[in-house]
Design an enzyme around this catalytic site. Structure first.
Site, PDB file in Angstrom:
ATOM      1  N   THR A 217      44.963  44.032  30.241  1.00  0.00           N
ATOM      2  CA  THR A 217      44.213  42.881  30.728  1.00  0.00           C
ATOM      3  C   THR A 217      43.017  42.532  29.848  1.00  0.00           C
ATOM      4  O   THR A 217      42.424  43.427  29.217  1.00  0.00           O
ATOM      5  CB  THR A 217      43.696  43.173  32.160  1.00  0.00           C
ATOM      6  OG1 THR A 217      42.643  42.259  32.491  1.00  0.00           O
ATOM      7  CG2 THR A 217      43.130  44.579  32.315  1.00  0.00           C
TER       8      THR A 217
ATOM      9  N   TYR B  53      37.935  48.668  37.670  1.00  0.00           N
ATOM     10  CA  TYR B  53      39.266  48.138  37.348  1.00  0.00           C
ATOM     11  C   TYR B  53      39.493  48.166  35.836  1.00  0.00           C
ATOM     12  O   TYR B  53      40.505  48.685  35.348  1.00  0.00           O
ATOM     13  CB  TYR B  53      39.386  46.700  37.883  1.00  0.00           C
ATOM     14  CG  TYR B  53      40.603  45.947  37.374  1.00  0.00           C
ATOM     15  CD1 TYR B  53      41.863  46.161  37.916  1.00  0.00           C
ATOM     16  CD2 TYR B  53      40.486  45.019  36.337  1.00  0.00           C
ATOM     17  CE1 TYR B  53      42.978  45.466  37.445  1.00  0.00           C
ATOM     18  CE2 TYR B  53      41.582  44.325  35.863  1.00  0.00           C
ATOM     19  CZ  TYR B  53      42.830  44.551  36.422  1.00  0.00           C
ATOM     20  OH  TYR B  53      43.924  43.860  35.938  1.00  0.00           O
TER      21      TYR B  53
HETATM   22  P1  NAP Z   1      48.799  40.895  42.218  1.00  0.00           P
HETATM   23  O1  NAP Z   1      49.314  39.566  42.639  1.00  0.00           O
HETATM   24  O2  NAP Z   1      47.531  41.406  42.796  1.00  0.00           O
HETATM   25  O3  NAP Z   1      49.955  41.963  42.494  1.00  0.00           O
HETATM   26  C1  NAP Z   1      49.701  43.336  42.444  1.00  0.00           C
HETATM   27  C2  NAP Z   1      50.917  44.079  42.966  1.00  0.00           C
HETATM   28  O4  NAP Z   1      50.665  45.486  42.896  1.00  0.00           O
HETATM   29  C3  NAP Z   1      51.285  43.767  44.433  1.00  0.00           C
HETATM   30  O5  NAP Z   1      52.684  43.644  44.510  1.00  0.00           O
HETATM   31  C4  NAP Z   1      50.819  45.017  45.160  1.00  0.00           C
HETATM   32  O6  NAP Z   1      51.562  45.285  46.325  1.00  0.00           O
HETATM   33  C5  NAP Z   1      51.101  46.073  44.106  1.00  0.00           C
HETATM   34  N1  NAP Z   1      50.421  47.341  44.364  1.00  0.00           N
HETATM   35  C6  NAP Z   1      49.092  47.538  44.609  1.00  0.00           C
HETATM   36  N2  NAP Z   1      48.862  48.850  44.800  1.00  0.00           N
HETATM   37  C7  NAP Z   1      50.054  49.505  44.676  1.00  0.00           C
HETATM   38  C8  NAP Z   1      50.459  50.860  44.758  1.00  0.00           C
HETATM   39  N3  NAP Z   1      49.600  51.849  45.053  1.00  0.00           N
HETATM   40  N4  NAP Z   1      51.767  51.155  44.560  1.00  0.00           N
HETATM   41  C9  NAP Z   1      52.659  50.174  44.300  1.00  0.00           C
HETATM   42  N5  NAP Z   1      52.348  48.870  44.229  1.00  0.00           N
HETATM   43  C10 NAP Z   1      51.047  48.542  44.393  1.00  0.00           C
HETATM   44  O7  NAP Z   1      48.642  40.949  40.621  1.00  0.00           O
HETATM   45  P2  NAP Z   1      49.208  39.934  39.507  1.00  0.00           P
HETATM   46  O8  NAP Z   1      48.228  38.841  39.333  1.00  0.00           O
HETATM   47  O9  NAP Z   1      50.632  39.640  39.782  1.00  0.00           O
HETATM   48  O10 NAP Z   1      49.066  40.849  38.215  1.00  0.00           O
HETATM   49  C11 NAP Z   1      50.134  41.696  37.797  1.00  0.00           C
HETATM   50  C12 NAP Z   1      49.569  42.791  36.930  1.00  0.00           C
HETATM   51  O11 NAP Z   1      48.939  42.230  35.781  1.00  0.00           O
HETATM   52  C13 NAP Z   1      48.510  43.674  37.563  1.00  0.00           C
HETATM   53  O12 NAP Z   1      48.664  44.974  37.050  1.00  0.00           O
HETATM   54  C14 NAP Z   1      47.188  43.088  37.098  1.00  0.00           C
HETATM   55  O13 NAP Z   1      46.200  44.077  37.099  1.00  0.00           O
HETATM   56  C15 NAP Z   1      47.572  42.649  35.708  1.00  0.00           C
HETATM   57  N6  NAP Z   1      46.884  41.490  35.145  1.00  0.00           N
HETATM   58  C16 NAP Z   1      46.812  40.337  35.838  1.00  0.00           C
HETATM   59  C17 NAP Z   1      46.246  39.212  35.255  1.00  0.00           C
HETATM   60  C18 NAP Z   1      46.172  37.897  35.974  1.00  0.00           C
HETATM   61  O14 NAP Z   1      45.386  37.037  35.539  1.00  0.00           O
HETATM   62  N7  NAP Z   1      46.977  37.666  36.995  1.00  0.00           N
HETATM   63  C19 NAP Z   1      45.765  39.293  33.938  1.00  0.00           C
HETATM   64  C20 NAP Z   1      45.884  40.489  33.257  1.00  0.00           C
HETATM   65  C21 NAP Z   1      46.473  41.581  33.859  1.00  0.00           C
HETATM   66  P3  NAP Z   1      51.081  44.863  47.824  1.00  0.00           P
HETATM   67  O15 NAP Z   1      51.759  43.541  48.094  1.00  0.00           O
HETATM   68  O16 NAP Z   1      51.620  45.961  48.650  1.00  0.00           O
HETATM   69  O17 NAP Z   1      49.588  44.769  47.807  1.00  0.00           O
HETATM   70  O1  F7E Z   2      37.197  36.049  39.115  1.00  0.00           O
HETATM   71  C1  F7E Z   2      33.872  34.517  39.426  1.00  0.00           C
HETATM   72  C2  F7E Z   2      33.938  36.018  39.305  1.00  0.00           C
HETATM   73  O2  F7E Z   2      38.496  37.257  40.851  1.00  0.00           O
HETATM   74  C3  F7E Z   2      36.989  35.218  38.001  1.00  0.00           C
HETATM   75  C4  F7E Z   2      42.510  39.497  37.885  1.00  0.00           C
HETATM   76  O3  F7E Z   2      43.800  38.957  37.866  1.00  0.00           O
HETATM   77  O4  F7E Z   2      41.924  38.333  35.885  1.00  0.00           O
HETATM   78  C5  F7E Z   2      41.539  38.525  37.230  1.00  0.00           C
HETATM   79  O5  F7E Z   2      40.239  39.051  37.302  1.00  0.00           O
HETATM   80  C6  F7E Z   2      35.515  34.933  37.845  1.00  0.00           C
HETATM   81  C7  F7E Z   2      34.597  36.157  37.933  1.00  0.00           C
HETATM   82  O6  F7E Z   2      39.400  37.042  38.487  1.00  0.00           O
HETATM   83  C8  F7E Z   2      33.951  33.672  42.937  1.00  0.00           C
HETATM   84  O7  F7E Z   2      32.637  36.588  39.380  1.00  0.00           O
HETATM   85  C9  F7E Z   2      32.774  33.140  41.210  1.00  0.00           C
HETATM   86  O8  F7E Z   2      33.631  36.056  36.934  1.00  0.00           O
HETATM   87  O9  F7E Z   2      39.408  35.091  39.940  1.00  0.00           O
HETATM   88  P1  F7E Z   2      38.671  36.343  39.700  1.00  0.00           P
HETATM   89  P2  F7E Z   2      38.933  38.135  37.410  1.00  0.00           P
HETATM   90  O10 F7E Z   2      37.841  38.981  37.922  1.00  0.00           O
HETATM   91  O11 F7E Z   2      38.721  37.422  36.118  1.00  0.00           O
HETATM   92  C10 F7E Z   2      41.929  39.510  35.062  1.00  0.00           C
HETATM   93  C11 F7E Z   2      42.409  39.126  33.690  1.00  0.00           C
HETATM   94  C12 F7E Z   2      42.664  40.637  35.680  1.00  0.00           C
HETATM   95  O12 F7E Z   2      43.226  41.472  34.986  1.00  0.00           O
HETATM   96  C13 F7E Z   2      42.501  40.838  37.145  1.00  0.00           C
HETATM   97  O13 F7E Z   2      43.568  41.617  37.676  1.00  0.00           O
HETATM   98  O14 F7E Z   2      35.127  34.075  38.917  1.00  0.00           O
HETATM   99  N1  F7E Z   2      33.713  34.015  40.796  1.00  0.00           N
HETATM  100  N2  F7E Z   2      32.902  32.912  42.522  1.00  0.00           N
HETATM  101  C14 F7E Z   2      34.458  34.363  41.853  1.00  0.00           C
HETATM  102  N3  F7E Z   2      35.513  35.188  41.943  1.00  0.00           N
HETATM  103  C15 F7E Z   2      36.108  35.308  43.151  1.00  0.00           C
HETATM  104  N4  F7E Z   2      37.194  36.097  43.276  1.00  0.00           N
HETATM  105  N5  F7E Z   2      35.625  34.650  44.264  1.00  0.00           N
HETATM  106  C16 F7E Z   2      34.531  33.816  44.203  1.00  0.00           C
HETATM  107  O15 F7E Z   2      34.143  33.225  45.196  1.00  0.00           O
END
Ligand code: NAP
Ligand code: F7E
Length: 340
Positions: free
Chosen positions: A128, A152
């Site tokens: 990430t 994280y």
């Molecule tokens: P997400 O929607 O939060 O999905 C996370 C998944 O992990 C859910 O299916 C959750 O299951 C499962 N999980 C959580 N704890 C677990 C455990 N102990 N054992 C097995 N499964 C578990 O995340 P996403 O946005 O699809 O992201 C996918 C991956 O990419 C994650 O690893 C995230 O950290 C990484 N990532 C995301 C982004 C982004 O912008 N989306 C960017 C960079 C990296 P439940 O339904 O049971 O909670």
């Molecule tokens: O926050 C600000 C907050 O929670 C983005 C995950 O998928 O991307 C995600 O992580 C920004 C932060 O995503 C609110 O402080 C302001 O600066 O949408 P977010 P994240 O923290 O960037 C990375 C790449 C991952 O890997 C992670 O799994 O937005 N912010 N106001 C807020 N954030 C939230 N959630 N809620 C607010 O009200």
């Protein structure tokens, strides 16, 4: 007739799990969706993409070594996509230990099981842009030094380096995608983009509550999840395991994202004040739309991220296809339908 390839997708109930499974099923894979037992398993993404009946769900918890061992050795997948994680950065400050176990040690379990029992199985790890945290250079590439700013990010850094270590030590196909933020209509509502588009959709349908938000100045490089799972697949088909950044190269603030979202329902936001006093008003009617709520601030913030995906473009031929204004429109329109 050659047998279909088998993929094990962990985190199947999450945003990326659904998009990736759809892509793999369309390519003829037999997809096993790994999901922890839950009293109310979230199947919305799989239903939305029309693949609920095409994925074989297996009980899987990244905290449980013997369960991971049994799942992997019984399925014997060609490819494992490890998307499961405690993925909400804000929650990782409140649950640092379980986040470390799931996002860090859980990956070590998978690697060691593959090394010992199925060394030919390929592994994709969801690394990430949070690894860059307090950024050491801009834009961020595969070579940028890491400086995570949350439990994280730290747990993901451990997993990232374990992947590289197993790749180099044991010749395991262990590939890392350093993905910048990617969003979609399947994004969890705790994340800021979906929180905003869901709010704006409800507002357009008559719910006139104010949007309460945290740090408006924080900036992210946002892409569309559907484009990014194509990159994951391409990384796994590349001849050698490696590390790739996927990003758009464009950065926008939370304030910008809020503007785009209200614009999608033809509302212009006028901003007044600074810091916690900043407020957003409807520029035509003067109605209060947005207030800052410090309870959403984080103990340490990642202020700004901008990715450079030129390696993925050059080596894999991957490029993002969706601009931010298109993405916002997709999300707002979806949320209007869902809330209607
Ligand atoms: P997400 O929607 O939060 O999905 C996370 C998944 O992990 C859910 O299916 C959750 O299951 C499962 N999980 C959580 N704890 C677990 C455990 N102990 N054992 C097995 N499964 C578990 O995340 P996403 O946005 O699809 O992201 C996918 C991956 O990419 C994650 O690893 C995230 O950290 C990484 N990532 C995301 C982004 C982004 O912008 N989306 C960017 C960079 C990296 P439940 O339904 O049971 O909670
Ligand atoms: O926050 C600000 C907050 O929670 C983005 C995950 O998928 O991307 C995600 O992580 C920004 C932060 O995503 C609110 O402080 C302001 O600066 O949408 P977010 P994240 O923290 O960037 C990375 C790449 C991952 O890997 C992670 O799994 O937005 N912010 N106001 C807020 N954030 C939230 N959630 N809620 C607010 O009200």
């Amino acid at each position: 007739m050659s047998q279909n390839k088998k993929a094990l997708v962990t985190g199947i109930t999450g945003q990326d799990g659904a998009w990736l499974s759809k892509l793999l099923i369309d390519k003829g894979y037999e997809v096993y969706g790994a999901s922890r037992r839950n009293s109310n398993r979230n199947m919305y993404g799989l239903k939305y993409l029309g693949i609920e009946d095409k994925v074989k769900i297996v009980d899987f918890d990244l905290l449980d070594y013997s369960n991971i061992h049994d799942v992997i050795t019984s399925i014997q997948p060609d490819e494992i996509y490890n998307l499961a994680a405690q993925s909400f950065v804000a929650a990782s400050f409140k649950q640092p230990i379980s986040t470390s176990m799931i996002d860090g040690i859980g990956v070590a379990y998978i690697l060691d099981i593959v090394k010992t029992f199925l060394p030919k199985t390929k592994i994709y790890q969801a690394s990430t842009s949070e690894l860059y945290g307090k950024v050491q250079e801009t834009p961020q590439t595969e070579k940028t030094p890491l400086y995570p700013r949350s439990p994280y990010g730290v747990a993901k850094q451990y997993a990232h380096w374990m992947m590289i270590n197993y790749r180099e030590s044991y010749d395991i196909f262990a590939t890392c995608g350093i993905l910048f933020n990617h969003e979609s209509e399947l994004r969890g509502k705790e994340f800021v983009t979906r929180k905003i588009t869901d709010h704006v959709a409800k507002y357009s349908l008559g719910n006139k509550a104010e949007l309460r938000i945290g740090n408006l100045d924080s900036s992210r490089d946002w892409g569309y999840a559907k484009d990014y799972v194509e990159g994951m697949y391409m990384m796994m088909q590349h001849e050698t395991p490696d590390t790739f950044v996927l990003a758009t190269g464009e950065t926008h603030s939370i304030r910008d994202f809020t503007n785009y979202s209200f614009n999608a329902i033809n509302v212009e936001v006028r901003w007044e004040g600074k810091g916690v006093e900043e407020k957003g008003y409807d520029s035509k009617t003067g109605e209060l739309l947005v207030v800052v709520d410090p309870s959403y601030f984080r103990p340490a913030e990642v202020d700004i991220l901008t990715g450079d995906a030129s390696k993925a473009k050059k080596v894999l031929g991957w490029e993002p296809k969706t601009k931010l204004d298109q993405l916002v429109k997709i999300m707002v329109e979806h949320d209007i339908k869902l809330n209607s």
